[in-house]
Design a protein around this motif. Structure first.
Motif, PDB file in Angstrom:
ATOM      1  N   TYR A  98       0.987  -1.132   0.006  1.00 36.44           N
ATOM      2  CA  TYR A  98      -0.016   0.119  -0.038  1.00 36.44           C
ATOM      3  C   TYR A  98       1.056   1.330  -0.141  1.00 36.44           C
ATOM      4  N   ILE A 108      -4.578   7.238  -2.018  1.00 31.85           N
ATOM      5  CA  ILE A 108      -5.486   8.363  -1.874  1.00 31.85           C
ATOM      6  C   ILE A 108      -5.580   9.298  -2.970  1.00 31.85           C
ATOM      7  N   TYR A 148     -10.870  13.537  -0.090  1.00 30.91           N
ATOM      8  CA  TYR A 148     -10.332  13.353  -1.304  1.00 30.91           C
ATOM      9  C   TYR A 148     -10.389  14.539  -2.282  1.00 30.91           C
ATOM     10  N   HIS A 181      -5.257  14.872   4.703  1.00 30.76           N
ATOM     11  CA  HIS A 181      -5.270  13.256   4.372  1.00 30.76           C
ATOM     12  C   HIS A 181      -4.203  12.854   3.696  1.00 30.76           C
ATOM     13  N   PHE A 218      -4.708  12.461   8.937  1.00 34.00           N
ATOM     14  CA  PHE A 218      -3.989  10.992   8.683  1.00 34.00           C
ATOM     15  C   PHE A 218      -2.650  11.268   9.207  1.00 34.00           C
ATOM     16  N   GLN A 249      -2.019   3.110  12.545  1.00 34.12           N
ATOM     17  CA  GLN A 249      -2.410   2.315  11.640  1.00 34.12           C
ATOM     18  C   GLN A 249      -1.241   1.571  11.159  1.00 34.12           C
ATOM     19  N   HIS A 269      -7.938   3.135  14.219  1.00 37.36           N
ATOM     20  CA  HIS A 269      -7.033   2.131  13.506  1.00 37.36           C
ATOM     21  C   HIS A 269      -6.392   1.421  14.865  1.00 37.36           C
ATOM     22  N   ALA A 294      -9.984  -2.496   7.127  1.00 38.62           N
ATOM     23  CA  ALA A 294      -8.820  -2.034   6.457  1.00 38.62           C
ATOM     24  C   ALA A 294      -7.830  -3.057   6.944  1.00 38.62           C
ATOM     25  N   ASP A 321     -15.028   2.137   7.950  1.00 37.10           N
ATOM     26  CA  ASP A 321     -13.947   3.032   7.078  1.00 37.10           C
ATOM     27  C   ASP A 321     -13.835   2.802   5.837  1.00 37.10           C
ATOM     28  N   ASN A 323     -13.903   2.852   2.281  1.00 34.94           N
ATOM     29  CA  ASN A 323     -13.253   3.691   1.363  1.00 34.94           C
ATOM     30  C   ASN A 323     -12.580   2.808   0.076  1.00 34.94           C
ATOM     31  N   PRO A 324     -12.241   3.623  -1.010  1.00 34.79           N
ATOM     32  CA  PRO A 324     -11.895   2.801  -2.035  1.00 34.79           C
ATOM     33  C   PRO A 324     -10.633   2.042  -2.049  1.00 34.79           C
ATOM     34  N   GLY A 325      -9.413   2.464  -1.207  1.00 32.38           N
ATOM     35  CA  GLY A 325      -8.336   1.825  -1.171  1.00 32.38           C
ATOM     36  C   GLY A 325      -7.977   0.839  -0.015  1.00 32.38           C
ATOM     37  N   THR A 326      -8.289   1.083   1.052  1.00 30.72           N
ATOM     38  CA  THR A 326      -7.927   0.375   2.130  1.00 30.72           C
ATOM     39  C   THR A 326      -9.119  -0.765   2.737  1.00 30.72           C
TER      40      THR A 326
HETATM   41  N1  DI6 Z   1      -8.276   5.556   6.212  1.00 31.11           N
HETATM   42  C1  DI6 Z   1      -7.739   6.423   5.503  1.00 31.11           C
HETATM   43  O1  DI6 Z   1      -8.017   7.375   5.440  1.00 31.11           O
HETATM   44  C2  DI6 Z   1      -6.565   5.794   4.688  1.00 31.11           C
HETATM   45  N2  DI6 Z   1      -6.706   4.417   5.220  1.00 31.11           N
HETATM   46  C3  DI6 Z   1      -7.445   4.434   6.235  1.00 31.11           C
HETATM   47  O2  DI6 Z   1      -7.946   3.371   6.482  1.00 31.11           O
HETATM   48  C4  DI6 Z   1      -6.611   5.867   3.123  1.00 31.11           C
HETATM   49  C5  DI6 Z   1      -7.715   5.573   2.338  1.00 31.11           C
HETATM   50  C6  DI6 Z   1      -7.436   5.358   0.597  1.00 31.11           C
HETATM   51  O3  DI6 Z   1      -6.344   4.632   0.513  1.00 31.11           O
HETATM   52  O4  DI6 Z   1      -7.935   6.032   0.115  1.00 31.11           O
END
Ligand code: DI6
Ligand code: FE
Length: 416
Positions: A98, A108, A148, A181, A218, A249, A269, A294, A321, A323-326
Motif C-alpha cells: 500500500y 489516496i 479526497y 489526508h 492522517f 495504523q 485504527h 482495513a 472505514d 473507502n476505495p483503497g484500504t
Molecule cells: N483510512 C484512510 O483514510 C486511509 N486508510 C484508512 O484506513 C487511506 C484511504 C485510501 O487509501 O483511500
C-alpha cells in the motif's frame, strides 16, 4: 425507566424483545418489552407489563416478536468519493505494498483525481449505492469524511454531498473535515504550505459554511507528522471544533496520545498503539475506533491491543472505514463480524461499538446510541434469535424495519 410524558405517545412498539445497549450487563435485554415514542424521541422503555396504566398512542406497531435495537452507527467512513481502484487491489495481490502504491502517485491521490473531476451530482450518485447498502443494515447514523478533495472547492463539494445525503435519505450524517489526508500533487515537497492552507484557508471557510462537525488528520509516515497534525488540531480548537485522528495504523507516531491531549473524540485504527497512547486515551475518555475492514483488506498481521484497551477502560467502537483503497466495505455488520473474528471482540463489545460507543466517538452520545428515554427514536428491528447473531454471521441477518427520529422508514427507500 419512565420518561416525562408518561402514557401520552405518538407510537408504541410492542411484541418486541429489546436490547437497549445502554451499558448495563449483557445487551440490556428486556424479553417482552415495549418502547414508546413521542415527538421523535424515546418516551418510555421497559417490560410491557410495567407500562403505565391508561397509556394512549396514536399508533401501535407490532414487532412480531423481533429484536428492537438502537439504530446502528457507522462512526468512520470515507463513503463520498469517485473513481475506482481495483487495479491497485490486483497489484497488491501481486505483492506491491500500500505504501509503495501511495509513493508512486496511486492510493489516496488517485481517488483525489477522480473526486476532483466529478460534479457534485456525479459524486452524490456515486456515493448513493454505498450509503443505501449501509442503510439496509439498520444504520441510522453515518460519519462522512472529506479528504479526497484536498483543495477548498473540492473539499466543500464533498462535504456538501455529505450534507445532501443527510437531507435526502433517512439517515443522520455527521461530517468530518479531513483536509490533512494526503499531500496534493500541487504542494509536492511543501507540506508546511499545505498545512497552512488547511488551517488558515480551508478549515475556516468550510466551518463558516456549516459543513464541519469535527476535524481529522492522517497522522502517518505516508501522511502527516505529529507536528503537522498538532497545527491542524490547534486550528480546529480555535474554531471550537472537536478533533479525531487516524492514528497508529501503519506505524507508531504518538498520534493517539496527541489526539487525547486535545481531548479528542476518537483515535482510529490503532494497530501500532503503545502503552502511553492507551493511558492518554483512558485519561481523556477518547474512544478507540477499530477498523477491521482495513486490517483485513491490507492483510495486516499486527493486532490492535484490545486487551490492554479493555484493561484501561477505553471505550471501543467499530466502523467500516468505507473507502476505495484500504477498506472497500459498505457493510457494518461484516465489520462487526471481523472485529470479533480478527480482533477477538465479544459480540457484546462489537454491538456496543456500533451503537453507544460509536455515538460517543461522534460526540452525540446524549442523543443516540442506546434505547433510553430522551434519546432520538432511531431504531432497527431484526429477525434474529439473539443479539449476538448480528455479529456472528455474514449476510444472514434480516432487518425488518427501521425508525429514524420516530418515523418508520419506507421498506424501499425513495429519494426526495
Ligand atoms: N483510512 C484512510 O483514510 C486511509 N486508510 C484508512 O484506513 C487511506 C484511504 C485510501 O487509501 O483511500
Ligand atoms: Fe479512514
Amino acid at each position: 425507566m419512565t420518561g416525562a410524558h408518561d402514557g401520552d405517545w405518538d407510537t408504541l412498539w410492542t411484541h418486541v424483545q429489546l436490547a437497549t445497549l445502554d451499558g448495563r450487563e449483557g445487551y440490556g435485554e428486556i424479553p417482552d418489552g415495549a418502547l414508546a415514542i413521542r415527538a421523535g424521541r424515546i418516551g418510555w422503555v421497559g417490560p410491557r407489563r410495567d407500562l403505565p396504566a391508561g397509556w394512549t398512542a396514536r399508533s401501535v406497531e407490532d414487532g412480531g416478536g423481533g429484536w428492537l435495537l438502537p439504530g446502528l452507527i457507522d462512526c468512520h467512513t470515507h463513503i463520498v468519493h469517485a473513481g475506482n481502484r481495483s487495479d491497485e487491489f490486483e497489484d497488491r495481490l501481486q505483492g506491491v505494498s500500500y505504501e509503495a502504491i501511495a509513493r508512486r502517485g496511486g492510493g489516496i491521490v488517485a481517488t483525489v483525481r477522480a473526486t476532483r473531476a466529478a460534479s457534485e451530482d456525479e459524486l452524490f450518485a456515486a456515493s448513493l449505492p454505498r450509503v443505501e447498502s449501509l442503510l439496509a443494515e439498520g444504520v441510522t447514523t453515518i460519519e462522512i469524511k472529506s479528504g479526497y478533495g484536498l483543495a477548498l472547492d473540492a473539499e466543500a463539494k464533498m462535504l456538501r454531498v455529505a450534507r445532501r445525503i443527510g437531507a435526502s435519505l433517512p439517515v443522520r450524517v455527521r461530517t468530518t473535515f479531513l483536509g490533512a489526508h494526503a499531500l496534493p500533487p500541487e504542494f509536492a515537497g511543501r507540506p508546511d504550505d499545505y498545512v497552512d492552507a488547511v488551517c488558515r484557508e480551508m478549515l475556516p471557510a468550510l466551518a463558516a459554511e456549516g459543513l464541519v462537525d469535527a476535524v481529522d488528520a492522517f497522522c502517518e509516515n505516508i501522511g502527516f507528522t505529529a507536528g503537522e497534525t498538532e497545527r491542524v488540531f490547534r486550528a480546529a480548537g480555535a474554531l471550537g471544533l472537536p478533533v479525531k485522528l487516524h492514528a497508529e495504523q501503519l506505524s507508531d507516531q504518538g498520534g493517539a496520545a496527541l489526539v487525547a491531549r486535545h481531548r479528542g473524540l476518537s483515535a482510529d485504527h490503532l494497530e501500532h498503539l503503545g502503552a502511553d497512547g492507551i493511558a492518554a486515551m483512558a485519561a481523556a475518555g477518547t474512544v478507540a475506533v477499530l477498523l477491521p475492514g482495513a486490517f483485513y483488506f491490507l492483510r495486516e498481521t499486527r493486532l490492535p491491543p484490545v486487551q490492554a484497551l479493555r484493561d484501561a477502560g477505553v471505550p471501543i467502537a467499530v466502523a467500516t472505514d468505507c473507502n476505495p483503497g484500504t477498506s472497500p466495505l459498505a457493510s457494518l455488520l461484516t465489520a462487526l463480524n471481523m472485529a470479533c473474528t480478527l480482533f477477538r471482540l465479544t459480540p457484546r463489545e462489537a454491538l456496543l461499538g456500533a451503537t453507544s460507543n460509536a455515538a460517543r466517538a461522534l460526540g452525540i452520545a446524549g442523543d443516540v446510541g442506546s434505547l433510553e428515554p430522551g434519546k432520538a427514536a432511531d431504531l432497527a428491528l431484526w429477525d434474529i434469535a439473539r443479539p449476538a447473531d448480528l455479529a456472528c454471521g455474514i449476510g444472514l441477518c434480516r432487518c425488518l424495519a427501521v425508525v429514524n427520529d420516530g418515523v418508520r422508514r419506507a421498506p424501499r427507500i425513495a429519494l426526495d
